[in-house]
Scaffold this motif. Structure first.
Motif, PDB file in Angstrom:
ATOM      1  N   THR A 138       0.838  -1.207   0.000  1.00 35.84           N
ATOM      2  CA  THR A 138       0.000   0.000   0.000  1.00 35.84           C
ATOM      3  C   THR A 138       0.868   1.250   0.000  1.00 35.84           C
ATOM      4  OG1 THR A 138      -1.686  -1.218   1.234  1.00 35.84           O
ATOM      5  CG2 THR A 138      -1.883   1.175   1.207  1.00 35.84           C
ATOM      6  N   TYR A 192      -4.510   1.685   4.185  1.00 42.65           N
ATOM      7  CA  TYR A 192      -5.448   1.618   3.050  1.00 42.65           C
ATOM      8  C   TYR A 192      -6.362   2.841   3.025  1.00 42.65           C
ATOM      9  CZ  TYR A 192      -7.872  -1.015  -0.637  1.00 42.65           C
ATOM     10  OH  TYR A 192      -8.387  -1.436  -1.838  1.00 42.65           O
ATOM     11  N   THR A 225      -7.756   3.652  -5.119  1.00 46.52           N
ATOM     12  CA  THR A 225      -7.953   2.334  -4.523  1.00 46.52           C
ATOM     13  C   THR A 225      -9.247   1.725  -5.052  1.00 46.52           C
ATOM     14  OG1 THR A 225      -9.011   3.418  -2.628  1.00 46.52           O
ATOM     15  CG2 THR A 225      -6.706   2.800  -2.383  1.00 46.52           C
ATOM     16  N   GLY A 260     -11.223   1.536   1.494  1.00 42.35           N
ATOM     17  CA  GLY A 260     -10.789   1.871   0.135  1.00 42.35           C
ATOM     18  C   GLY A 260     -11.897   2.511  -0.674  1.00 42.35           C
TER      19      GLY A 260
END
Length: 514
Positions: free
Chosen positions: A34, A137, A146, A165
């Protein structure tokens, strides 16, 4: 959009290894991936199929621990403690916290106070790692693109990642859940739920704003990922992927609504009764709707205009039905259909509008709002459920919008009161431009509401007395009767005629006022 290809980063659970669960090593790996996506500003695709945070057990303790019974000959009476023998404790002392006790016979026992385990990743360290990837995230949504594809069941931290996300595609036969149904049944003390899909299938997640899209299988899911990426720059913050449009931008918008406007036809066009295509406001076949099952009085999605990717928000004019499912956990619960009037912002549709704005802004898309709202629903339940907060979020997300935003009030559409306020150009003068078709309407209140405040019955009666010849004549007669000292009965008769005439005229003058 990218003839020579593009770079993306994909991270996925392997559900064949420990049921796809997240332990400390998986957490560290997911966090590193990430961070790499954020550093390089590359799209990050998460293929979710997991069992949440790993639940471990110390097998080396489980296989050798012993029990001190209250009565060795009668185990049903219960036990005092669990322990390890001196020899076993010598082998696995690092796996437990224990204290030493010696029996009268001289036997030494190590009474187990806590089980630690020799392996990293059995207990709260897994939750500690879950918090790290949740944070990473969530930050990635702000710093890059994302997208989560729920290709298998996703549980606990996996479900939170799908939400953090924000952009989420769910396969129709795979659930997004916090806890398994059997564990919930144990907690409730009875058999309430019979499947994971009851808790987190598309019937729930597509109607509450978690799912942007639902798909029948993996192939459809990956196709949607590819199509979504066609609206996203090679590196986040870079130029949008603009293509040469197959649909010429100088063609007229052929779809003209007659009675009510179909928002999807206005956006992408429609075939008429003869099969002829009537073009909408955006490139043909470019519109991809998201959040279709949630808050159906607002329509959101991405389209292209002259090959330029854009975000679109439009309004449903028909009354839509919201299905509220029955919860088996509440015996008195039953499925309900709640009507939602078109052209009105409710808590869910206002939240959907604000969420779409936030997504489009993060993706660098110009925004088009096809405005046709009569206002916000101001009933007790809607205010209790947060309509004021949701409307304020629309303002906040427009205030910080960094791309061009166009508000257009289409043909025969209207924009009133609070609905006008939250999308007015003054909110973000450098970015927002407002346009209206010549038949569009706008005001603080609708005419029916306005006359209740500013053109009340008394003022309507004054208006009648000024404009109606019969009333003017009757009032003159009444004045004459008073001056000539006519009989009381004559005056009462004229007054009754005046009141009857006013009553007769009131509906007509109400229409005049409107």
């Amino acid at each position: 959009e990218f003839p020579s290809g593009r770079q993306i980063i994909v991270v996925a659970n392997d559900i064949t290894f420990r049921a796809g669960s997240f332990g400390p090593r998986e957490d560290a790996f997911f966090e590193a991936v990430t961070n790499l996506a954020c550093e390089r500003k590359l799209p990050l695709i998460y293929m979710a199929a997991n069992s949440g945070a790993r639940i471990g057990i110390a097998d080396e303790v489980k296989s050798i621990f012993r029990v001190k019974w209250i009565d060795d000959s009668n185990p049903e009476r219960g036990f005092d403690y669990v322990y390890l023998s001196e020899e076993d404790y010598g082998r696995i002392s690092s796996s437990v916290i224990a204290h030493k006790t010696q029996l009268d016979s001289g036997e030494i026992r190590w009474v187990i106070d806590s089980v630690v385990g020799k392996e990293d990743g059995l207990g709260v360290e897994n939750i500690h790692g879950s918090a790290a990837i949740a944070s990473a995230y969530s930050r990635a949504y702000e710093e890059t693109f994302t997208l989560t594809f729920v290709t298998g069941r996703t549980v606990g931290i996996g479900a939170y990642l799908a939400r953090l996300g924000i952009r989420c595609i769910q396969r129709e036969d795979q659930p997004i859940i916090l806890t398994g149904y059997s564990a919930l049944n144990k907690l409730l003390g009875r058999e309430v739920y019979s499947s994971h899909m009851q808790l987190g299938g598309p019937k729930i997640m597509a109607t509450n704003g978690i799912d942007h899209l639902t798909v029948p299988d993996d192939l459809a899911g990956v196709s949607h990922i590819l199509r979504w990426l066609s609206y996203v720059p090679a590196n986040i913050g870079g130029p949008l992927p603009i293509t040469k449009p197959l649909d010429p931008i100088d063609r007229p918008v052929a779809y003209i609504p007659e009675n009510t406007c179909d928002p999807r036809a206005a956006i992408s066009g429609i075939d008429d009764s003869q099969g002829k295509w009537l073009g909408g406001m955006f490139d043909k076949d470019s519109f991809v709707e998201t959040f279709e099952g949630w808050a159906k009085t607002v329509v959101t999605g991405r389209a292209k205009l002259g090959g330029i990717p854009v975000g679109v928000i439009a309004v449903e004019t028909q009354t839509m039905m919201q299905l509220v499912p029955a919860d088996p956990g509440q015996p008195d619960s039953h499925e309900r259909s709640v009507p939602r009037a078109g052209q009105v912002w409710f808590p869910d549709s206002a939240t959907k509008t604000a969420q779409a704005m936030m997504d489009f802004n993060r993706e660098g898309l110009p925004l088009f709002i096809l405005a046709n709202w009569r206002g916000f629903s101001g009933g007790q339940r809607d205010l209790f459920e947060g309509n004021l907060q949701a409307g304020s979020t629309i303002v906040e997300n427009l205030r910080i919008y960094n791309q061009p935003a166009f508000v257009y009030i289409p043909k025969a559409a209207e924009l009133r009161g609070g609905a006008w306020v939250v999308i007015d150009s003054k909110i973000n003068p450098d970015r927002i431009e407002c346009y209206a078709e010549t038949t569009a309407k706008g005001n603080v209140l609708e005419p029916q509401g306005l006359i209740e405040i500013k053109f009340r019955s008394e003022e309507l009666q004054e208006c009648m007395g000024r404009l109606d010849p019969e009333l003017i004549n009757l009032k003159a007669q009444l004045q004459g009767a008073k001056h000539e000292n006519g009989s009381l009965s004559d005056g009462e008769s004229i007054q009754k005629s005046i009141e009857a005439r006013k009553k007769q005229l009131l509906p007509l003058y109400t229409q005049i006022a409107i």
